[in-house]
Design an enzyme around this catalytic site. Structure first.
Site, PDB file in Angstrom:
ATOM      1  N   ASP A 149     -13.644  12.340  23.124  1.00 37.15           N
ATOM      2  CA  ASP A 149     -13.615  13.787  23.290  1.00 37.15           C
ATOM      3  C   ASP A 149     -15.023  14.376  23.268  1.00 37.15           C
ATOM      4  OD1 ASP A 149     -10.859  14.198  23.552  1.00 37.15           O
ATOM      5  OD2 ASP A 149     -10.548  14.233  21.386  1.00 37.15           O
ATOM      6  N   ARG A 180      -4.430  20.263  20.198  1.00 31.55           N
ATOM      7  CA  ARG A 180      -5.498  19.463  19.609  1.00 31.55           C
ATOM      8  C   ARG A 180      -6.448  20.327  18.790  1.00 31.55           C
ATOM      9  NH1 ARG A 180      -9.953  17.109  23.525  1.00 31.55           N
ATOM     10  NH2 ARG A 180     -11.050  18.988  22.834  1.00 31.55           N
ATOM     11  N   HIS A 232      -9.624   7.197  24.211  1.00 32.85           N
ATOM     12  CA  HIS A 232      -8.187   7.352  24.424  1.00 32.85           C
ATOM     13  C   HIS A 232      -7.899   7.720  25.870  1.00 32.85           C
ATOM     14  CE1 HIS A 232      -9.737  11.304  23.187  1.00 32.85           C
ATOM     15  NE2 HIS A 232      -8.734  11.848  23.873  1.00 32.85           N
ATOM     16  N   HIS A 261     -11.793   7.940  27.584  1.00 33.05           N
ATOM     17  CA  HIS A 261     -12.890   8.823  27.171  1.00 33.05           C
ATOM     18  C   HIS A 261     -12.870   9.042  25.661  1.00 33.05           C
ATOM     19  CE1 HIS A 261      -9.436  11.514  27.395  1.00 33.05           C
ATOM     20  NE2 HIS A 261     -10.104  12.394  26.666  1.00 33.05           N
TER      21      HIS A 261
END
Length: 304
Positions: free
Chosen positions: A105, A275, A260, A103
């Site tokens: 983000d 994150r 990722h 995917h």
């Protein structure tokens, strides 16, 4: 850090398609403009960069350096941020947060993040690697006829999708159920071009991943077959890099040029990373059309 210290910074590729390790740098909110420019250029060139030994970073310092790359989003459109900093999203396996499928983000909003910065805090004794894939070379690897088709396709991305359909899971834990309820507490749907133009490099890149649920104008069956064909070009092993985390590592990637996958192979052992995401632009297709929001107001999440 002074501008002269950029002379000792070294950047070495770690895989053929994407990824580089930067050494000789300490990332801080007050890093020099030269250092920030060098790091930014390395991200654009290598798609994802890795910097080890950043143990000095806490949530505020991580967010402070990220802000040097651009204005920040909040932690997430639906999931609350860390208590210490609302720009920081804890990626915590014990909370049911396992992003183990390919995917980008937050592509379910109109303006997905430009850069993501992920810092390792608690790691399992084995497993827990993260892989990235180059969505520019994935597009470039398509036969000309598929490139032409992909450039005409638009996909509806949503955070309300069938997790079990795209993940190999033996059982859904109570933590995962609660996390999914939180994740979908507000439903977002956005129509994006499958091929977008990167606003800084001008590259054509595929915009797919597990939030892309259906192609506009195609039924579910045809959408699934088309998605599999295109997504398989993204996730070919030759098109990826895999990083074995150590405490204090930070990875910074261009969310517009990569997908990722966090490998869920560490059982019930703890894994926690933090994150921060930098606000992005609205994707633009090869014919100049912009992505269209269909459901959900993301204005509180991203300043874009």
């Amino acid at each position: 850090m002074t501008a002269s210290q950029t002379n000792v910074i070294d950047i070495q590729p770690v895989a053929g398609s994407l990824g580089a390790e930067i050494t000789g740098v300490e990332l801080r909110p007050d890093s020099s403009d030269d250092v920030v420019a060098l790091v930014r250029q390395a991200i654009l060139e290598h798609k994802v960069v890795f910097v080890r030994g950043q143990d000095h970073l806490d949530d505020d310092l991580q967010a402070g350096f990220a802000r040097r790359l651009g204005e920040l989003t909040t932690a997430h459109p639906t999931v609350p941020g860390a208590e210490s900093n609302t720009n920081v999203l804890p990626v915590d396996a014990e909370r049911g947060n396992r992003a183990n499928s390919w995917h980008h983000d937050v592509t379910f909003v109109q303006a997905p993040p430009s850069f993501s910065l992920l810092r390792a805090i608690v790691l399992p004794p084995y497993g827990g690697d993260t892989a990235w894939a180059n969505t520019v070379s994935a597009y470039e690897s398509l036969p000309d006829s598929l490139k032409q088709l992909a450039e005409q396709l638009w996909a509806v991305h949503t955070n309300d999708y069938d997790y079990s359909a795209s993940h190999a899971v033996a059982a859904v834990t109570e933590q995962a159920k609660r996390y999914r309820e939180q994740f979908t507490s507000t439903v977002y749907r956005t129509e994006h071009p499958v091929v977008r133009i990167h606003p800084e490099t001008g590259e054509k890149t595929l915009l797919l991943g597990h939030f892309a649920q259906k192609f506009a104008g195609y039924n579910g069956s045809d959408s699934r077959h088309l998605f599999e064909i295109l997504q398989n070009h993204v996730s070919r092993l030759e098109n990826t890099v895999r990083w074995r985390w150590a405490p204090g590592d930070i990875a910074i990637w261009d969310n517009r040029l990569t997908q990722h996958y966090a490998v869920s192979d560490f059982g019930d052992t703890p894994r926690r990373l933090h994150r921060v995401t930098v606000a992005g632009d609205v994707p633009v297709s090869v014919d100049g059309r912009s992505s269209v929001p269909l459901q959900g107001d993301a204005s509180a999440y991203t300043p874009a």
